[in-house]
Design an enzyme around this catalytic site. Sequence first.
Site, PDB file in Angstrom:
ATOM      1  N   ARG A 164     -38.908   5.584 -28.669  1.00  0.00           N
ATOM      2  CA  ARG A 164     -39.102   5.680 -27.447  1.00  0.00           C
ATOM      3  C   ARG A 164     -37.740   5.628 -26.392  1.00  0.00           C
ATOM      4  O   ARG A 164     -36.952   4.514 -26.990  1.00  0.00           O
ATOM      5  CB  ARG A 164     -40.079   4.853 -26.696  1.00  0.00           C
ATOM      6  CG  ARG A 164     -41.543   4.850 -26.895  1.00  0.00           C
ATOM      7  CD  ARG A 164     -42.026   6.164 -26.410  1.00  0.00           C
ATOM      8  NE  ARG A 164     -43.687   6.497 -26.540  1.00  0.00           N
ATOM      9  CZ  ARG A 164     -44.016   7.290 -27.530  1.00  0.00           C
ATOM     10  NH1 ARG A 164     -43.060   7.777 -28.529  1.00  0.00           N
ATOM     11  NH2 ARG A 164     -45.110   7.274 -27.511  1.00  0.00           N
ATOM     12  N   GLU A 193     -37.419  10.679 -18.953  1.00  0.00           N
ATOM     13  CA  GLU A 193     -38.072  12.035 -19.255  1.00  0.00           C
ATOM     14  C   GLU A 193     -38.634  12.579 -18.149  1.00  0.00           C
ATOM     15  O   GLU A 193     -39.370  13.680 -18.518  1.00  0.00           O
ATOM     16  CB  GLU A 193     -38.761  11.989 -20.551  1.00  0.00           C
ATOM     17  CG  GLU A 193     -37.829  11.475 -21.893  1.00  0.00           C
ATOM     18  CD  GLU A 193     -38.713  11.385 -23.172  1.00  0.00           C
ATOM     19  OE1 GLU A 193     -39.838  11.686 -23.106  1.00  0.00           O
ATOM     20  OE2 GLU A 193     -38.072  10.953 -24.233  1.00  0.00           O
ATOM     21  N   HIS A 211     -37.620  15.397 -27.350  1.00  0.00           N
ATOM     22  CA  HIS A 211     -38.828  14.632 -27.667  1.00  0.00           C
ATOM     23  C   HIS A 211     -39.851  15.693 -28.541  1.00  0.00           C
ATOM     24  O   HIS A 211     -40.945  15.903 -28.227  1.00  0.00           O
ATOM     25  CB  HIS A 211     -39.542  13.957 -26.518  1.00  0.00           C
ATOM     26  CG  HIS A 211     -40.610  12.973 -26.601  1.00  0.00           C
ATOM     27  ND1 HIS A 211     -40.779  11.941 -25.784  1.00  0.00           N
ATOM     28  CD2 HIS A 211     -41.119  12.678 -27.831  1.00  0.00           C
ATOM     29  CE1 HIS A 211     -41.760  10.811 -26.377  1.00  0.00           C
ATOM     30  NE2 HIS A 211     -41.929  11.416 -27.603  1.00  0.00           N
TER      31      HIS A 211
END
Length: 251
Positions: A164, A193, A211
């Site tokens: 993460r 993000e 991602h």
Amino acid sequence: MQSIGVDNVDLGAATEHGVCVTNCPGFCSEEVALHTIGLIIDLTRKLTYFDRKVRQGKWDPLLGYTTHRLEGKTVGLYFFGSIPRAMIPMLQALNVRILAYAPTKTKEFLETYGVEKAETFDALLTESDILSLHCPLMDTTHHLISERELKLMKKSAFLINTARGKVVDEAALVKALEDGDIQAAALDVIEDEDTEQSRLFSLENTVITPHAAFVSEDSFYAARKMTLEQLVQRLSTDQRPTHLVNPGVSC
């Protein structure tokens, strides 16, 4: 239902309102493992870096940081869940030393995978030539990698993050990469993000993917299958879902 991470769900509120929250652990372990290995090889061989340079008209195999063989290097794994376990055969094929910091795993358990146990996080930081993060985002892992940790790493080290974004203090990482505290970083996640902006984008000694480590038609199928199984358990058989992440809920 969440894929794996549930840091964007208010579990307390869900529990209070009787909402079962489940996830799909392991649905994309193979994909993320392979993506991580790809990032390790990319940094080691400067693949993305050279591609950028060639497209700029610079045909010079000696540009950038010094390269070394992977053989004999130490790959450090932070935590040892399904993704690091899927990486083990791939790493063993590269003939590297594998070191893991996994406080809940015994030395004997790790040895069954051919992995050495780092007794402390600092030992993992100082010994790793390549540090790969595989932890969920929790209070204890928020900005796990910050200025102190980056200073402990080898100046020749690589940092890989497919966990993460907020596990890494991005401002500290930018400074470390600019100052040469570590050699390079490869990231599949960034802190912001939502706006998809990062100071890391301007650095040459970074590789960044959107991602995307979990993506494949097979992982999508696995996630859908696991999701439906959880729904069937709850609605058709009145069972508590197998992968319930708020066990205190009355459902």
